[in-house]
Design an enzyme around this catalytic site. Structure first.
Site, PDB file in Angstrom:
ATOM      1  N   PRO A  17       0.712  -0.684   0.007  1.00 39.80           N
ATOM      2  CA  PRO A  17      -0.007   0.331   0.085  1.00 39.80           C
ATOM      3  C   PRO A  17       0.825   0.958  -0.196  1.00 39.80           C
ATOM      4  CG  PRO A  17      -0.212  -1.513   1.799  1.00 39.80           C
ATOM      5  CD  PRO A  17       0.392  -1.412   0.892  1.00 39.80           C
ATOM      6  N   ASN A  18       0.480   2.654  -0.837  1.00 42.58           N
ATOM      7  CA  ASN A  18       0.573   3.253  -1.421  1.00 42.58           C
ATOM      8  C   ASN A  18       2.156   3.714  -1.536  1.00 42.58           C
ATOM      9  OD1 ASN A  18      -0.931   4.893   0.649  1.00 42.58           O
ATOM     10  ND2 ASN A  18      -0.096   3.660   2.405  1.00 42.58           N
ATOM     11  N   ARG A  40       4.729  10.855  -2.524  1.00 43.27           N
ATOM     12  CA  ARG A  40       4.606  10.771  -1.285  1.00 43.27           C
ATOM     13  C   ARG A  40       6.275  10.812  -0.548  1.00 43.27           C
ATOM     14  NH1 ARG A  40       4.841   4.508   0.943  1.00 43.27           N
ATOM     15  NH2 ARG A  40       3.848   5.292   3.616  1.00 43.27           N
ATOM     16  N   TYR A  79      10.982   8.713   1.504  1.00 45.85           N
ATOM     17  CA  TYR A  79      11.088   7.581  -0.007  1.00 45.85           C
ATOM     18  C   TYR A  79      11.918   8.266  -1.006  1.00 45.85           C
ATOM     19  CZ  TYR A  79       7.059   5.238   3.563  1.00 45.85           C
ATOM     20  OH  TYR A  79       6.879   5.593   5.104  1.00 45.85           O
ATOM     21  N   ASN A 116       8.747  -5.570  -1.242  1.00 45.29           N
ATOM     22  CA  ASN A 116       7.936  -4.323  -0.315  1.00 45.29           C
ATOM     23  C   ASN A 116       6.940  -4.355   0.197  1.00 45.29           C
ATOM     24  OD1 ASN A 116       8.366  -2.174   1.322  1.00 45.29           O
ATOM     25  ND2 ASN A 116       8.974  -0.326   0.261  1.00 45.29           N
ATOM     26  N   ALA A 147       2.853  -0.527   4.861  1.00 46.48           N
ATOM     27  CA  ALA A 147       2.579  -1.251   6.317  1.00 46.48           C
ATOM     28  C   ALA A 147       2.046  -2.636   6.460  1.00 46.48           C
ATOM     29  CB  ALA A 147       1.166   0.300   6.014  1.00 46.48           C
ATOM     30  N   GLU A 176      12.707  -9.127   1.448  1.00 44.47           N
ATOM     31  CA  GLU A 176      12.773  -8.358   1.796  1.00 44.47           C
ATOM     32  C   GLU A 176      12.772  -6.718   2.009  1.00 44.47           C
ATOM     33  OE1 GLU A 176      11.398  -8.488   6.123  1.00 44.47           O
ATOM     34  OE2 GLU A 176       9.727  -6.646   6.321  1.00 44.47           O
ATOM     35  N   HIS A 222      12.510  -2.629   2.441  1.00 47.31           N
ATOM     36  CA  HIS A 222      11.959  -0.862   3.082  1.00 47.31           C
ATOM     37  C   HIS A 222      13.139  -0.116   2.480  1.00 47.31           C
ATOM     38  CE1 HIS A 222       9.318  -3.426   5.384  1.00 47.31           C
ATOM     39  NE2 HIS A 222      10.366  -4.048   6.011  1.00 47.31           N
ATOM     40  N   ARG A 258      12.877   4.623  12.641  1.00 46.14           N
ATOM     41  CA  ARG A 258      11.677   5.324  12.680  1.00 46.14           C
ATOM     42  C   ARG A 258      11.138   5.350  14.480  1.00 46.14           C
ATOM     43  NH1 ARG A 258       8.840   5.474   6.645  1.00 46.14           N
ATOM     44  NH2 ARG A 258       8.006   7.175   7.836  1.00 46.14           N
TER      45      ARG A 258
HETATM   46  C1  DHK Z   1       6.884   1.802   3.495  1.00 48.72           C
HETATM   47  C2  DHK Z   1       5.333   2.175   3.857  1.00 48.72           C
HETATM   48  O1  DHK Z   1       5.117   2.160   3.123  1.00 48.72           O
HETATM   49  C3  DHK Z   1       6.075   2.122   5.251  1.00 48.72           C
HETATM   50  O2  DHK Z   1       4.513   1.376   6.110  1.00 48.72           O
HETATM   51  C4  DHK Z   1       7.194   1.498   5.726  1.00 48.72           C
HETATM   52  C5  DHK Z   1       8.245   0.854   4.351  1.00 48.72           C
HETATM   53  C6  DHK Z   1       8.316   1.407   5.414  1.00 48.72           C
HETATM   54  C7  DHK Z   1       9.377   1.702   3.173  1.00 48.72           C
HETATM   55  O3  DHK Z   1      10.999   2.210   4.180  1.00 48.72           O
HETATM   56  O4  DHK Z   1       9.362   0.946   1.828  1.00 48.72           O
HETATM   57  O5  DHK Z   1       6.605   1.042   7.423  1.00 48.72           O
END
Ligand code: DHK
Length: 146
Positions: A10-11, A18, A23, A73, A76, A97, A99, A106
């Site tokens: 998500p996102n 974002r 990011y 990835n 959340a 995995e 991130h 964080r």
């Molecule tokens: C991406 C997200 O959307 C967060 O919810 C994670 C992760 C971290 C990232 O660092 O890519 O906590």
């Protein structure tokens, strides 16, 4: 051709827009392109992003037949999803995995990942280069075993 399944949760469709201070400026298309470039000869990427937990579970099930490894990835869902962990536990190949951010610097709720209970490697804080490292690792592991 061996296929690596690249999964984003998500996102992550909003990458580049974002919270760029966390990011970065690169987009999800940049991530997919980077992963294709990181593939060793004979490997290719199928990419899926979803904001829905069940869609990610379905994609992991599909990868059981179609992919030699998974770079994921979970966004959340890393911190909440036993369902994604259970799905990954049905997959036999390597799981990496990723991130983008360094989750351990964080908020405390980001420090635990259910997916890490299954992942063969966890990469955090390399920005989108972490995805390329994940792809290279799978090519090495799978290439070595044929
Ligand atoms: C991406 C997200 O959307 C967060 O919810 C994670 C992760 C971290 C990232 O660092 O890519 O906590």
């Amino acid at each position: 051709m061996k296929t690596i399944s690249l999964l984003n949760g998500p996102n992550l469709n909003l990458l580049g827009k974002r919270q760029p201070e966390i990011y970065g400026d690169e987009t999800l298309d940049d991530v997919t392109r980077l992963c294709r470039e990181a593939c060793a000869p004979g490997f290719d990427i199928t990419a899926l992003q979803s904001n829905h937990e069940g869609a990610l579970v379905d994609a992991i099930h599909a990868a059981r037949e179609a992919a030699c490894g998974i770079v994921i990835n979970p966004g959340a869902y890393s911190h909440t999803s036993v369902a994604i962990l259970d799905a990954l536990n049905t997959f036999e190949g390597p799981v990496i995995e990723v991130h983008i951010s360094q989750i351990h610097k964080r908020e405390a709720f980001r420090h635990h990942s259910y997916v890490s209970h299954r992942a063969d490697a966890v990469i955090a804080g390399l920005g989108i280069d972490g995805y390329a490292a994940g792809v290279q690792r799978i090519c090495k592991l799978v290439g070595a075993t044929g």
